[in-house]
Design a protein around this motif. Structure first.
Motif, PDB file in Angstrom:
ATOM      1  N   GLY A 122       0.798  -1.214   0.000  1.00 18.86           N
ATOM      2  CA  GLY A 122       0.000   0.000   0.000  1.00 18.86           C
ATOM      3  C   GLY A 122       0.829   1.262   0.000  1.00 18.86           C
ATOM      4  O   GLY A 122       2.046   1.255  -0.231  1.00 18.86           O
ATOM      5  N   ARG A 123       0.160   2.351   0.303  1.00 22.35           N
ATOM      6  CA  ARG A 123       0.749   3.685   0.268  1.00 22.35           C
ATOM      7  C   ARG A 123       0.543   4.362   1.626  1.00 22.35           C
ATOM      8  O   ARG A 123      -0.536   4.929   1.878  1.00 22.35           O
ATOM      9  CB  ARG A 123       0.092   4.514  -0.853  1.00 22.35           C
ATOM     10  N   PRO A 124       1.548   4.285   2.500  1.00 20.57           N
ATOM     11  CA  PRO A 124       1.406   4.897   3.834  1.00 20.57           C
ATOM     12  C   PRO A 124       1.145   6.399   3.743  1.00 20.57           C
ATOM     13  O   PRO A 124       1.833   7.115   3.007  1.00 20.57           O
ATOM     14  CB  PRO A 124       2.753   4.610   4.497  1.00 20.57           C
ATOM     15  N   GLY A 125       0.145   6.850   4.487  1.00 20.98           N
ATOM     16  CA  GLY A 125      -0.147   8.272   4.565  1.00 20.98           C
ATOM     17  C   GLY A 125       0.669   8.940   5.655  1.00 20.98           C
ATOM     18  O   GLY A 125       1.484   8.298   6.345  1.00 20.98           O
ATOM     19  N   PRO A 126       0.480  10.239   5.858  1.00 17.43           N
ATOM     20  CA  PRO A 126       1.291  10.990   6.825  1.00 17.43           C
ATOM     21  C   PRO A 126       1.232  10.430   8.243  1.00 17.43           C
ATOM     22  O   PRO A 126       2.251  10.410   8.935  1.00 17.43           O
ATOM     23  CB  PRO A 126       0.699  12.400   6.755  1.00 17.43           C
ATOM     24  N   VAL A 127       0.063   9.990   8.697  1.00 21.60           N
ATOM     25  CA  VAL A 127      -0.051   9.483  10.069  1.00 21.60           C
ATOM     26  C   VAL A 127       0.808   8.239  10.252  1.00 21.60           C
ATOM     27  O   VAL A 127       1.519   8.105  11.258  1.00 21.60           O
ATOM     28  CB  VAL A 127      -1.528   9.187  10.413  1.00 21.60           C
ATOM     29  N   LEU A 128       0.757   7.326   9.298  1.00 21.12           N
ATOM     30  CA  LEU A 128       1.558   6.113   9.404  1.00 21.12           C
ATOM     31  C   LEU A 128       3.040   6.419   9.273  1.00 21.12           C
ATOM     32  O   LEU A 128       3.873   5.843   9.992  1.00 21.12           O
ATOM     33  CB  LEU A 128       1.128   5.111   8.333  1.00 21.12           C
ATOM     34  N   GLN A 129       3.401   7.333   8.403  1.00 19.78           N
ATOM     35  CA  GLN A 129       4.810   7.700   8.244  1.00 19.78           C
ATOM     36  C   GLN A 129       5.361   8.331   9.517  1.00 19.78           C
ATOM     37  O   GLN A 129       6.476   8.013   9.963  1.00 19.78           O
ATOM     38  CB  GLN A 129       4.960   8.660   7.064  1.00 19.78           C
ATOM     39  N   GLU A 130       4.571   9.208  10.127  1.00 22.33           N
ATOM     40  CA  GLU A 130       5.020   9.844  11.373  1.00 22.33           C
ATOM     41  C   GLU A 130       5.105   8.830  12.512  1.00 22.33           C
ATOM     42  O   GLU A 130       6.009   8.903  13.352  1.00 22.33           O
ATOM     43  CB  GLU A 130       4.061  10.977  11.736  1.00 22.33           C
ATOM     44  N   ALA A 131       4.182   7.882  12.534  1.00 22.51           N
ATOM     45  CA  ALA A 131       4.234   6.845  13.562  1.00 22.51           C
ATOM     46  C   ALA A 131       5.487   5.999  13.413  1.00 22.51           C
ATOM     47  O   ALA A 131       6.143   5.652  14.413  1.00 22.51           O
ATOM     48  CB  ALA A 131       2.980   5.972  13.479  1.00 22.51           C
ATOM     49  N   GLU A 132       5.835   5.656  12.175  1.00 21.04           N
ATOM     50  CA  GLU A 132       7.061   4.870  11.982  1.00 21.04           C
ATOM     51  C   GLU A 132       8.295   5.665  12.386  1.00 21.04           C
ATOM     52  O   GLU A 132       9.216   5.129  13.018  1.00 21.04           O
ATOM     53  CB  GLU A 132       7.191   4.411  10.528  1.00 21.04           C
ATOM     54  N   ASP A 133       8.333   6.943  12.031  1.00 24.79           N
ATOM     55  CA  ASP A 133       9.481   7.777  12.422  1.00 24.79           C
ATOM     56  C   ASP A 133       9.643   7.800  13.937  1.00 24.79           C
ATOM     57  O   ASP A 133      10.771   7.671  14.460  1.00 24.79           O
ATOM     58  CB  ASP A 133       9.303   9.196  11.899  1.00 24.79           C
ATOM     59  N   ALA A 134       8.530   7.972  14.661  1.00 20.66           N
ATOM     60  CA  ALA A 134       8.605   7.994  16.131  1.00 20.66           C
ATOM     61  C   ALA A 134       9.081   6.653  16.676  1.00 20.66           C
ATOM     62  O   ALA A 134       9.897   6.591  17.603  1.00 20.66           O
ATOM     63  CB  ALA A 134       7.236   8.355  16.707  1.00 20.66           C
TER      64      ALA A 134
END
Length: 497
Positions: free
Chosen positions: A192-204
Motif C-alpha cells: 500500500g501507500r502509507p499516509g502521513p499518520v503512518l509515516q510519522e508513527a514509523e518515524d517515532a
C-alpha cells in the motif's frame, strides 16, 4: 384420444406459453469501483443473490484486512448470498492494492468509507438500507466497529481478530510490541501507500519515541466509542484467539464487558486471524457459522435462537470443547505467595513469549504451545517461583493477576512475566504472559499487573510456575545490562472455573 390430448396440450402451450423453469437460489459476482469518502475509488467484489426475488436484500459490508485485497471474503460472501440472500460488498481498504487513497490507520476517511459503501449498495445493488451489517478480520474488524459507532444503519457487527484499544495492543504496559509493529509496517509498505499518520508513527518508533504515537489511538479505537455503540444498540459479535500476537485478548474482553446491547464473545486457540481464516474462503468454520447466524438474527430479524444462547463461549487454549458462560467467568482463585529475590537484568533466558503469527498458529492448529525446560532457566537472570500441584487437574479461567513489589537499580527496566503449566520432568507449556515497564532507579514500588486472560486445562499431577525476566524478543526491551531488579514479597492470583 391420445392425439386429441396432445393437440389440446399444444394449443394450451401456444396460448399460455411454456412453463418457466424455477430458478434455484444462487449468486453472482461483479467487480466494481465504488466512490469512498472524498470520492476516493475503492475496488470491490459485489456478491448478489440470484433466484431469490427482486429485493431489496439485506446488506453486509466487509472491509479488507491490513495488506489484503478485496478477494479476502469472496468465499464467505458467496455462501451468505446463496444460502441467506445477502448482498455482500467485499472491498479493498483505502490505501492498499488497487484502491485509491493512502493508509491512515483506520482514520476518519477509512471509517467513512464504510458508510459510502452502504450508500452505493443501496443505490446500485438492491440493498436494503434498514438491514445492514458489517464484518471483517483484523483491520476490517476494527473498521466495522468504528463504523457502527458512526453510522446507525449498521445494526450488527462481526469483528474477528479485532482490536478495540490500539494502544493496549501495540504498546501494552508502555512496552512496544516490536514484532507486531515491524510486521504491520513491512506489510503496509509492501502492499500500500502509507499516509502521513503512518509515516510519522514509523518515524517515532524508529527514533525510540513510540509514546508519541499513543495519542492517535483513542480516535481509532472502539473502546473510546463504546457510548455511541451502546446508544445505537448495535449487536456486536467478537471472535479472537488466545494467542493473538497483534491484538491480545485482554483489551477485547474488557470492551465486551462494557457493551450493553446484544453481544457475543468467542475466544479460541490460535494466533492472529487463524481461527477464522478458512471460513473467509467459504470453508466450514465455527466462527463464521456463528457470524452468519448473528447476522440472520440481528440484520434479517430471523428468530434462530442465537440470542438465547450463552454469549461468552471459550475454547480452552490447550484443547477441549467450548465452555459457555453467561458472562466472563468469575470462579474461585488460588493465590501463590512469591518470596523475595534479586535478578540481573538485560540478558535473555530460555523463557520467552514466542514468535507472533507462528507460535500461536502452532498452538491453534497442532496444539504445540511455546515451551521451556524450567531447569535450564538461569536463576541469576530470572525469578522462578513454583506454584501449587493439582493432583486432580484444574481449569484456569479468567485473568491471572500479579501484585509485585520491585526495586530496580536502573531508571528503566522491562519485566516479562510468564505463567507455565509444568509436568513431572520440569517441561513447561506457556499459558499466558505480559510485559510491564518499570521506571525509577532505586525506588521500591508495588505493581498491579494483569496477565492476558485465558482458559487452560491443567493436567492431573501438574503444577504451575511463574517466571519473570527482563528480555523478550517479541518486545522492545528497555532493560539495562549490569542493572538488577530486587523482588520483595509478592503474590499471583490465578482464577479457576
Amino acid at each position: 384420444m391420445r392425439r386429441s390430448l396432445v393437440l389440446v396440450l399444444v394449443l394450451l402451450t401456444s396460448l399460455l406459453g411454456a412453463p418457466a423453469a424455477i430458478a434455484a437460489p444462487g449468486h453472482q459476482i461483479s467487480y466494481k469501483t465504488i466512490p469512498g469518502a472524498g470520492g476516493t475509488s475503492l475496488k470491490a467484489f459485489v456478491v448478489e443473490p440470484t433466484g431469490q426475488g427482486d429485493g431489496p436484500f439485506p446488506l453486509l459490508v466487509m472491509p479488507s484486512s491490513w495488506a489484503v485485497p478485496d478477494i479476502e471474503y469472496v468465499g464467505a460472501a458467496a455462501k451468505l448470498a446463496k444460502q441467506s440472500g445477502y448482498v455482500v460488498v467485499s472491498y479493498t481498504s483505502r490505501g492498499f492494492w488497487d484502491s485509491g487513497g493512502e493508509i491512515d490507520i483506520a482514520g476518519p476517511d477509512t471509517v467513512g468509507d464504510v458508510s459510502k459503501v452502504i450508500d452505493w449498495a443501496i443505490a446500485n445493488a438492491k440493498a436494503d438500507g434498514t438491514k445492514v451489517g458489517a464484518a471483517g478480520i483484523s483491520y476490517g474488524a476494527g473498521q466495522s466497529l468504528l463504523a457502527a459507532a458512526n453510522d446507525r444503519r449498521v445494526k450488527a457487527v462481526a469483528a474477528l481478530s479485532t482490536w478495540t484499544d490500539l494502544a493496549r495492543s501495540l504498546y501494552p504496559n508502555n512496552t512496544v510490541n516490536k514484532q507486531a509493529v515491524e510486521v504491520l509496517l513491512a506489510a503496509g509498505k509492501a502492499t500500500g501507500r502509507p499516509g502521513p499518520v503512518l509515516q510519522e508513527a514509523e518515524d517515532a518508533y524508529r527514533d525510540g519515541r513510540f509514546w508519541e504515537v499513543v495519542p492517535i489511538s483513542a480516535g481509532r479505537s472502539a473502546a473510546s466509542k463504546i457510548a455511541q455503540i451502546n446508544a445505537n444498540g448495535t449487536a456486536v459479535m467478537i471472535g479472537n484467539a488466545w494467542n493473538d500476537g497483534i491484538f491480545a485478548p485482554g483489551q477485547v474482553a474488557d470492551f465486551y464487558a462494557k457493551l450493553t446491547g446484544p453481544k457475543r464473545l468467542m475466544l479460541s486457540p490460535g494466533d492472529h486471524a487463524t481461527a477464522e481464516l478458512f471460513g473467509a474462503a467459504g470453508l466450514p468454520n465455527e466462527i463464521w457459522e456463528s457470524a452468519g447466524r448473528w447476522f440472520d438474527r440481528y440484520v434479517k430479524g430471523t428468530a434462530n435462537g442465537i440470542d438465547a444462547e450463552q454469549p461468552v463461549q471459550l475454547k480452552p487454549n490447550n484443547g477441549g470443547t467450548w465452555r459457555k458462560f453467561g458472562a466472563w467467568p468469575a470462579g474461585s482463585a488460588d493465590t501463590m505467595q512469591l518470596d523475595g529475590r534479586r535478578i540481573h537484568a538485560g540478558w535473555g533466558t530460555v523463557a520467552d513469549s514466542g514468535t507472533i503469527l507462528l507460535s500461536g498458529a502452532l498452538q491453534g492448529f497442532l496444539n504445540i504451545p511455546t515451551g521451556v525446560a524450567l531447569p535450564f532457566i538461569d536463576r541469576n537472570l530470572a525469578g522462578v517461583w513454583g506454584g501449587p500441584d493439582y493432583p486432580r487437574g484444574a481449569t484456569i479461567a479468567g485473568t491471572p493477576k500479579l501484585k509485585l513489589t520491585v526495586t530496580p537499580s536502573a531508571e528503566t527496566t522491562t519485566l516479562f512475566a510468564y505463567l507455565y503449566e509444568v509436568g513431572p520432568l520440569g517441561l513447561g507449556a506457556l499459558i499466558t504472559h505480559k510485559p510491564v515497564k518499570v521506571t525509577g532507579a532505586g525506588r521500591t514500588q508495588t505493581l498491579d499487573v494483569e496477565l492476558e486472560p485465558t482458559v487452560w486445562n491443567v493436567d492431573s499431577g501438574n503444577r504451575l510456575a511463574l517466571v519473570i525476566d527482563t528480555v523478550d524478543p517479541r518486545y522492545l526491551t528497555e532493560s539495562a545490562r549490569g542493572s538488577t531488579v530486587t523482588f520483595g514479597p509478592s503474590s499471583l492470583t490465578v482464577p479457576k472455573a
